[in-house]
Design a protein around this motif. Structure first.
Motif, PDB file in Angstrom:
ATOM      1  N   ALA A  51       9.501  17.495  14.349  1.00 19.75           N
ATOM      2  CA  ALA A  51       8.051  17.686  14.194  1.00 19.75           C
ATOM      3  C   ALA A  51       7.224  16.553  14.775  1.00 19.75           C
ATOM      4  O   ALA A  51       5.998  16.632  14.826  1.00 19.75           O
ATOM      5  N   VAL A  52       7.903  15.493  15.233  1.00 15.24           N
ATOM      6  CA  VAL A  52       7.203  14.299  15.694  1.00 15.24           C
ATOM      7  C   VAL A  52       7.692  13.923  17.085  1.00 15.24           C
ATOM      8  O   VAL A  52       8.869  14.022  17.393  1.00 15.24           O
ATOM      9  N   GLU A  53       6.772  13.473  17.914  1.00 17.60           N
ATOM     10  CA  GLU A  53       7.093  12.927  19.229  1.00 17.60           C
ATOM     11  C   GLU A  53       6.722  11.455  19.253  1.00 17.60           C
ATOM     12  O   GLU A  53       5.864  11.007  18.489  1.00 17.60           O
ATOM     13  N   ARG A  54       7.349  10.738  20.157  1.00 19.57           N
ATOM     14  CA  ARG A  54       7.055   9.312  20.268  1.00 19.57           C
ATOM     15  C   ARG A  54       5.564   9.093  20.495  1.00 19.57           C
ATOM     16  O   ARG A  54       4.922   9.801  21.253  1.00 19.57           O
ATOM     17  N   TRP A  55       5.039   8.114  19.799  1.00 22.20           N
ATOM     18  CA  TRP A  55       3.659   7.661  19.814  1.00 22.20           C
ATOM     19  C   TRP A  55       2.697   8.574  19.059  1.00 22.20           C
ATOM     20  O   TRP A  55       1.508   8.333  19.048  1.00 22.20           O
ATOM     21  N   ASP A  56       3.190   9.636  18.415  1.00 20.50           N
ATOM     22  CA  ASP A  56       2.307  10.427  17.551  1.00 20.50           C
ATOM     23  C   ASP A  56       1.718   9.519  16.483  1.00 20.50           C
ATOM     24  O   ASP A  56       2.401   8.638  15.951  1.00 20.50           O
ATOM     25  N   GLU A  57       0.453   9.726  16.192  1.00 19.08           N
ATOM     26  CA  GLU A  57      -0.207   9.004  15.106  1.00 19.08           C
ATOM     27  C   GLU A  57       0.163   9.689  13.797  1.00 19.08           C
ATOM     28  O   GLU A  57      -0.058  10.893  13.633  1.00 19.08           O
ATOM     29  N   LEU A  58       0.729   8.912  12.885  1.00 19.76           N
ATOM     30  CA  LEU A  58       1.186   9.458  11.616  1.00 19.76           C
ATOM     31  C   LEU A  58       0.486   8.778  10.447  1.00 19.76           C
ATOM     32  O   LEU A  58       0.177   7.590  10.510  1.00 19.76           O
ATOM     33  N   GLU A  59       0.282   9.554   9.412  1.00 21.04           N
ATOM     34  CA  GLU A  59      -0.175   9.011   8.129  1.00 21.04           C
ATOM     35  C   GLU A  59       0.917   9.336   7.129  1.00 21.04           C
ATOM     36  O   GLU A  59       1.214  10.506   6.881  1.00 21.04           O
ATOM     37  N   VAL A  60       1.538   8.305   6.575  1.00 20.17           N
ATOM     38  CA  VAL A  60       2.683   8.471   5.695  1.00 20.17           C
ATOM     39  C   VAL A  60       2.343   7.939   4.309  1.00 20.17           C
ATOM     40  O   VAL A  60       2.004   6.769   4.157  1.00 20.17           O
ATOM     41  N   LYS A 120       0.823  -1.198   0.000  1.00 18.75           N
ATOM     42  CA  LYS A 120       0.000   0.000   0.000  1.00 18.75           C
ATOM     43  C   LYS A 120       0.864   1.257   0.000  1.00 18.75           C
ATOM     44  O   LYS A 120       2.026   1.240   0.420  1.00 18.75           O
ATOM     45  N   ASP A 121       0.296   2.342  -0.507  1.00 21.16           N
ATOM     46  CA  ASP A 121       1.035   3.609  -0.611  1.00 21.16           C
ATOM     47  C   ASP A 121       1.006   4.408   0.679  1.00 21.16           C
ATOM     48  O   ASP A 121       1.898   5.221   0.920  1.00 21.16           O
ATOM     49  N   VAL A 122      -0.038   4.213   1.496  1.00 21.53           N
ATOM     50  CA  VAL A 122      -0.215   5.014   2.704  1.00 21.53           C
ATOM     51  C   VAL A 122      -0.197   4.105   3.925  1.00 21.53           C
ATOM     52  O   VAL A 122      -0.903   3.102   3.985  1.00 21.53           O
ATOM     53  N   PHE A 123       0.654   4.475   4.889  1.00 24.80           N
ATOM     54  CA  PHE A 123       0.726   3.770   6.164  1.00 24.80           C
ATOM     55  C   PHE A 123       0.143   4.666   7.239  1.00 24.80           C
ATOM     56  O   PHE A 123       0.395   5.869   7.262  1.00 24.80           O
ATOM     57  N   ARG A 124      -0.635   4.068   8.129  1.00 25.85           N
ATOM     58  CA  ARG A 124      -1.129   4.779   9.300  1.00 25.85           C
ATOM     59  C   ARG A 124      -0.621   4.019  10.512  1.00 25.85           C
ATOM     60  O   ARG A 124      -0.985   2.873  10.735  1.00 25.85           O
ATOM     61  N   GLY A 125       0.239   4.682  11.262  1.00 27.65           N
ATOM     62  CA  GLY A 125       0.834   4.031  12.421  1.00 27.65           C
ATOM     63  C   GLY A 125       1.393   5.060  13.370  1.00 27.65           C
ATOM     64  O   GLY A 125       1.307   6.264  13.135  1.00 27.65           O
ATOM     65  N   ARG A 126       1.981   4.568  14.428  1.00 29.08           N
ATOM     66  CA  ARG A 126       2.537   5.447  15.449  1.00 29.08           C
ATOM     67  C   ARG A 126       4.044   5.585  15.271  1.00 29.08           C
ATOM     68  O   ARG A 126       4.690   4.694  14.742  1.00 29.08           O
ATOM     69  N   ALA A 127       4.569   6.681  15.737  1.00 32.70           N
ATOM     70  CA  ALA A 127       6.023   6.855  15.776  1.00 32.70           C
ATOM     71  C   ALA A 127       6.521   6.041  16.972  1.00 32.70           C
ATOM     72  O   ALA A 127       6.451   6.489  18.114  1.00 32.70           O
ATOM     73  N   ALA A 128       6.976   4.835  16.700  1.00 40.92           N
ATOM     74  CA  ALA A 128       7.408   3.938  17.773  1.00 40.92           C
ATOM     75  C   ALA A 128       8.659   4.461  18.470  1.00 40.92           C
ATOM     76  O   ALA A 128       8.872   4.200  19.645  1.00 40.92           O
ATOM     77  N   TRP A 129       9.460   5.228  17.746  1.00 41.32           N
ATOM     78  CA  TRP A 129      10.642   5.833  18.332  1.00 41.32           C
ATOM     79  C   TRP A 129      11.086   6.975  17.444  1.00 41.32           C
ATOM     80  O   TRP A 129      10.925   6.904  16.224  1.00 41.32           O
ATOM     81  N   VAL A 130      11.633   8.012  18.048  1.00 42.18           N
ATOM     82  CA  VAL A 130      12.182   9.151  17.308  1.00 42.18           C
ATOM     83  C   VAL A 130      13.667   9.246  17.660  1.00 42.18           C
ATOM     84  O   VAL A 130      14.026   9.537  18.798  1.00 42.18           O
ATOM     85  N   ILE A 150      16.241  -5.912  10.826  1.00 36.42           N
ATOM     86  CA  ILE A 150      15.506  -7.180  10.837  1.00 36.42           C
ATOM     87  C   ILE A 150      14.673  -7.258  12.111  1.00 36.42           C
ATOM     88  O   ILE A 150      13.506  -7.642  12.081  1.00 36.42           O
ATOM     89  N   SER A 151      15.267  -6.853  13.242  1.00 32.42           N
ATOM     90  CA  SER A 151      14.528  -6.909  14.506  1.00 32.42           C
ATOM     91  C   SER A 151      13.311  -5.988  14.460  1.00 32.42           C
ATOM     92  O   SER A 151      12.230  -6.365  14.919  1.00 32.42           O
ATOM     93  N   LEU A 152      13.468  -4.787  13.902  1.00 30.29           N
ATOM     94  CA  LEU A 152      12.329  -3.858  13.822  1.00 30.29           C
ATOM     95  C   LEU A 152      11.261  -4.368  12.863  1.00 30.29           C
ATOM     96  O   LEU A 152      10.061  -4.283  13.147  1.00 30.29           O
ATOM     97  N   ARG A 153      11.679  -4.905  11.719  1.00 38.02           N
ATOM     98  CA  ARG A 153      10.689  -5.463  10.769  1.00 38.02           C
ATOM     99  C   ARG A 153       9.925  -6.609  11.415  1.00 38.02           C
ATOM    100  O   ARG A 153       8.713  -6.737  11.241  1.00 38.02           O
ATOM    101  N   ASN A 154      10.645  -7.468  12.179  1.00 43.43           N
ATOM    102  CA  ASN A 154       9.981  -8.593  12.837  1.00 43.43           C
ATOM    103  C   ASN A 154       8.984  -8.138  13.899  1.00 43.43           C
ATOM    104  O   ASN A 154       8.047  -8.865  14.229  1.00 43.43           O
ATOM    105  N   LEU A 155       9.178  -6.932  14.424  1.00 43.32           N
ATOM    106  CA  LEU A 155       8.225  -6.378  15.393  1.00 43.32           C
ATOM    107  C   LEU A 155       7.048  -5.683  14.701  1.00 43.32           C
ATOM    108  O   LEU A 155       6.100  -5.283  15.358  1.00 43.32           O
ATOM    109  N   GLY A 156       7.134  -5.511  13.384  1.00 39.00           N
ATOM    110  CA  GLY A 156       6.030  -4.912  12.643  1.00 39.00           C
ATOM    111  C   GLY A 156       6.263  -3.500  12.155  1.00 39.00           C
ATOM    112  O   GLY A 156       5.354  -2.883  11.596  1.00 39.00           O
ATOM    113  N   VAL A 157       7.458  -2.943  12.363  1.00 36.08           N
ATOM    114  CA  VAL A 157       7.756  -1.608  11.849  1.00 36.08           C
ATOM    115  C   VAL A 157       7.710  -1.666  10.329  1.00 36.08           C
ATOM    116  O   VAL A 157       8.346  -2.524   9.713  1.00 36.08           O
TER     117      VAL A 157
END
Length: 180
Positions: free
Chosen positions: A114-123, A2-12, A75-82
């Motif tokens: 411009a982003v803080e941890r756990w901000d909801e982002l649409e990318v 998909k072109d658009v991801f909706r998720g949280r900033a897990a870490w900044v 690999i570790s981040l991808r396995n967690l779902g990032v």
């Protein structure tokens, strides 16, 4: 993909971040997903593995991925779902390595502040736009090249080569085209 991801900033992460620190330099030779999961972000937040959710994103400053381009940390981040990384800029080795693993890398100036941890982002990774639900701000970056889009949509460079060459052998050297 998909072109658009909706998720949280897990870490900044800040500028000049060495991704090996995600799992600790002592773990860069491991590829076992369970081992990598057990050490992911432990130096920063013991509860990270329990709090990150599939669909989350990682945000970075300038020169994200600085250092040697080792793959176990991502690999570790991808396995967690990032699902993607949004940063102001990337270290060249990290950029090449993760692009060819199929990870969407979005370049957006100013994203680190411009982003803080756990901000909801649409990318929208193809348009290189990031909308922050908390602030209402939309940042616009540099869209990926047509080739980068092709690699990411294929799920990585190896998958792209398989698709281009019918699952057969890829050319022996870069730039060599099949005469079939």
């Amino acid at each position: 993909m998909k072109d658009v991801f909706r998720g949280r900033a897990a870490w900044v992460f800040g500028d000049d971040f060495d991704v090996d620190l995600i799992i600790g330099v002592e773990n860069i030779k491991y590829y076992d997903p369970d081992k990598l999961r057990s050490v992911c972000m432990k130096a920063f937040d013991e509860s990270f593995v329990d709090e990150v959710r599939p669909g989350d994103l990682v945000v970075g400053g300038r020169n994200f991925g600085y250092g040697h381009p080792h793959y176990p940390a991502m690999i570790s981040l991808r396995n967690l779902g990032v699902v993607a990384v949004v940063a102001e800029s990337y270290a060249p080795g990290f950029w090449r390595g993760e692009l060819y693993q199929g990870m969407p890398l979005v370049t957006v100036p100013g994203i680190g502040s411009a982003v803080e941890r756990w901000d909801e982002l649409e990318v929208d990774w193809k348009a290189a736009t990031v909308h922050n639900a908390r602030t209402g701000e939309t940042l616009v970056g540099t869209p990926p090249s047509a080739h980068a889009i092709e690699v990411i949509e294929a799920g990585g460079g190896l998958n792209l080569l398989r698709a281009q060459y019918g699952g057969g052998r890829a050319p022996a050297a870069a730039g060599v085209r099949s005469t079939r």
